[in-house]
Motif scaffolding. Structure first.
Motif, short mmCIF file in Angstrom:
data_model
loop_
_atom_site.label_atom_id
_atom_site.label_comp_id
_atom_site.label_asym_id
_atom_site.label_seq_id
_atom_site.Cartn_x
_atom_site.Cartn_y
_atom_site.Cartn_z
N ARG A 1 0.82 -1.23 0.00
CA ARG A 1 0.00 0.00 0.00
C ARG A 1 0.85 1.27 0.00
NH1 ARG A 1 -4.86 -0.67 4.00
NH2 ARG A 1 -5.56 1.23 2.99
N PRO A 2 1.93 1.34 0.77
CA PRO A 2 2.75 2.56 0.69
C PRO A 2 3.33 2.79 -0.71
CG PRO A 2 3.26 1.34 2.67
CD PRO A 2 2.35 0.47 1.86
N LEU A 3 3.77 1.73 -1.39
CA LEU A 3 4.32 1.91 -2.74
C LEU A 3 3.22 2.26 -3.74
CD1 LEU A 3 7.08 -0.83 -2.84
CD2 LEU A 3 7.37 1.66 -2.67
N ASP A 4 2.03 1.69 -3.57
CA ASP A 4 0.90 2.10 -4.42
C ASP A 4 0.64 3.59 -4.26
OD1 ASP A 4 0.29 -0.37 -5.57
OD2 ASP A 4 -1.25 -0.87 -4.08
N HIS A 5 0.60 4.03 -3.01
CA HIS A 5 0.34 5.45 -2.72
C HIS A 5 1.46 6.33 -3.27
CE1 HIS A 5 -1.61 8.70 -0.58
NE2 HIS A 5 -0.45 9.04 -0.06
N ALA A 6 2.70 5.92 -3.08
CA ALA A 6 3.84 6.69 -3.58
C ALA A 6 3.78 6.82 -5.10
CB ALA A 6 5.15 6.05 -3.14
N MET A 7 3.47 5.72 -5.79
CA MET A 7 3.41 5.78 -7.25
C MET A 7 2.24 6.63 -7.74
SD MET A 7 6.04 4.58 -8.59
CE MET A 7 5.47 4.71 -10.28
N GLN A 8 1.14 6.68 -7.00
CA GLN A 8 0.06 7.59 -7.36
C GLN A 8 0.54 9.04 -7.28
OE1 GLN A 8 -3.20 6.65 -4.74
NE2 GLN A 8 -3.65 4.73 -5.78
N LEU A 9 1.29 9.35 -6.23
CA LEU A 9 1.84 10.70 -6.08
C LEU A 9 2.84 11.01 -7.20
CD1 LEU A 9 2.41 10.78 -2.22
CD2 LEU A 9 0.66 12.04 -3.51
N VAL A 10 3.71 10.06 -7.50
CA VAL A 10 4.71 10.25 -8.57
C VAL A 10 4.02 10.48 -9.91
CG1 VAL A 10 6.45 9.00 -9.93
CG2 VAL A 10 6.60 9.01 -7.43
N GLN A 11 3.07 9.63 -10.23
CA GLN A 11 2.39 9.76 -11.52
C GLN A 11 1.57 11.04 -11.60
OE1 GLN A 11 0.61 5.84 -11.34
NE2 GLN A 11 2.00 5.10 -12.95
N GLY A 12 1.00 11.47 -10.49
CA GLY A 12 0.23 12.70 -10.47
C GLY A 12 1.07 13.96 -10.57
N ASN A 13 2.37 13.84 -10.30
CA ASN A 13 3.26 14.99 -10.33
C ASN A 13 4.36 14.87 -11.38
OD1 ASN A 13 2.41 16.75 -8.03
ND2 ASN A 13 2.68 14.83 -6.92
N LYS A 14 4.22 13.95 -12.33
CA LYS A 14 5.32 13.70 -13.26
C LYS A 14 5.66 14.90 -14.12
CE LYS A 14 2.39 11.14 -16.46
NZ LYS A 14 2.12 9.83 -17.01
N ALA A 15 4.71 15.76 -14.41
CA ALA A 15 4.99 16.94 -15.22
C ALA A 15 5.61 18.06 -14.39
CB ALA A 15 3.72 17.43 -15.89
N LYS A 16 5.49 17.98 -13.08
CA LYS A 16 5.92 19.07 -12.19
C LYS A 16 7.40 19.02 -11.86
CE LYS A 16 4.45 21.10 -7.80
NZ LYS A 16 3.55 20.95 -6.66
N TYR A 17 8.00 17.81 -11.87
CA TYR A 17 9.38 17.66 -11.43
C TYR A 17 10.23 16.96 -12.48
CZ TYR A 17 7.34 18.68 -6.89
OH TYR A 17 6.67 19.27 -5.86
N ASP A 18 11.50 17.36 -12.56
CA ASP A 18 12.44 16.69 -13.45
C ASP A 18 12.82 15.32 -12.91
OD1 ASP A 18 12.54 18.83 -15.22
OD2 ASP A 18 14.22 19.76 -14.17
N LYS A 19 12.88 15.18 -11.60
CA LYS A 19 13.25 13.91 -10.97
C LYS A 19 12.43 13.77 -9.69
CE LYS A 19 17.27 12.20 -11.53
NZ LYS A 19 17.43 10.87 -12.03
N GLN A 20 11.99 12.55 -9.44
CA GLN A 20 11.22 12.27 -8.23
C GLN A 20 11.89 11.15 -7.44
OE1 GLN A 20 6.84 12.68 -8.59
NE2 GLN A 20 7.26 12.45 -10.77
N PHE A 21 11.68 11.18 -6.13
CA PHE A 21 12.31 10.22 -5.23
C PHE A 21 11.26 9.56 -4.35
CE2 PHE A 21 15.40 13.38 -6.30
CZ PHE A 21 16.59 12.70 -6.41
N ILE A 22 11.41 8.26 -4.20
CA ILE A 22 10.64 7.52 -3.21
C ILE A 22 11.65 6.98 -2.21
CG2 ILE A 22 9.23 5.48 -2.73
CD1 ILE A 22 8.07 5.75 -5.55
N MET A 23 11.42 7.28 -0.94
CA MET A 23 12.30 6.75 0.10
C MET A 23 11.44 6.03 1.13
SD MET A 23 14.90 8.52 2.79
CE MET A 23 13.67 8.87 4.00
#
Length: 128
Positions: free
Chosen positions: A35-57
Motif C-alpha cells: 500500500r505505501p508503494l501504491d500510494h507513492a506511485m500515485q503521487l509520482v504519476q500525479g506529479n510527473k509533469a511538475k518535477y524533473d526527478k522524483q524520489f521515493i524513500m
C-alpha cells in the motif's frame, strides 16, 4: 506503516528530512510495502509533469513480502522516463527492499540504493 499508507514528509528537502521523523507516530507491527508503494506511485504519476526527478524513500523497521506488482510498476515508470529514484533505508536488512533495489538498479551495487542498520534519527545523514 503496517497496512496504512500516508505521507509524513511531502516535498521535503533532504536537509530538512530529519525534522520529519517527529511526525512518525507508528508504534510497531506488521510491515507491508504494497500500500505505501501504491500510494507513492500515485503521487509520482500525479506529479510527473511538475518535477524533473522524483524520489521515493522508504524507511522500515521490519520484514515484509516482496511487492512484485509495485516493483514492476516502478520499473516500467523508471524505464520509460528515467526520472524516478528509489531509496530504501532499514533498521535491519530487508530482503523485500533489496529485491526492489535489484529490480530497479540491476547493474548498481545494492548499497547505492538500499542501506541497512540505520536508525530513524540517522536517516538524514544516510541520504547525504
Amino acid at each position: 506503516f503496517d497496512h496504512d499508507a500516508r505521507v509524513v514528509c511531502n516535498q521535503t528537502p533532504l536537509d530538512k528530512h530529519a525534522s520529519c521523523t517527529n511526525n512518525i507516530t507508528y508504534k510497531g507491527g506488521g510491515t507491508n510495502f504494497t500500500r505505501p508503494l501504491d500510494h507513492a506511485m500515485q503521487l509520482v504519476q500525479g506529479n510527473k509533469a511538475k518535477y524533473d526527478k522524483q524520489f521515493i524513500m522508504i524507511h522500515s523497521d521490519g520484514q515484509a513480502e516482496f511487492p512484485q506488482a509495485q516493483a514492476d510498476l516502478m520499473k516500467r515508470f523508471r524505464d520509460s522516463r528515467e526520472n524516478l529514484e528509489f531509496f530504501a533505508i532499514a533498521e535491519t536488512r530487508s530482503e523485500a527492499l533489496d529485491l526492489i533495489c535489484k529490480a530497479l538498479y540491476p547493474l548498481s551495487p545494492l548499497s547505492d540504493h538500499c542501506l541497512s542498520q540505520v536508525r530513524p534519527e540517522e536517516t538524514s545523514g544516510a541520504m547525504q
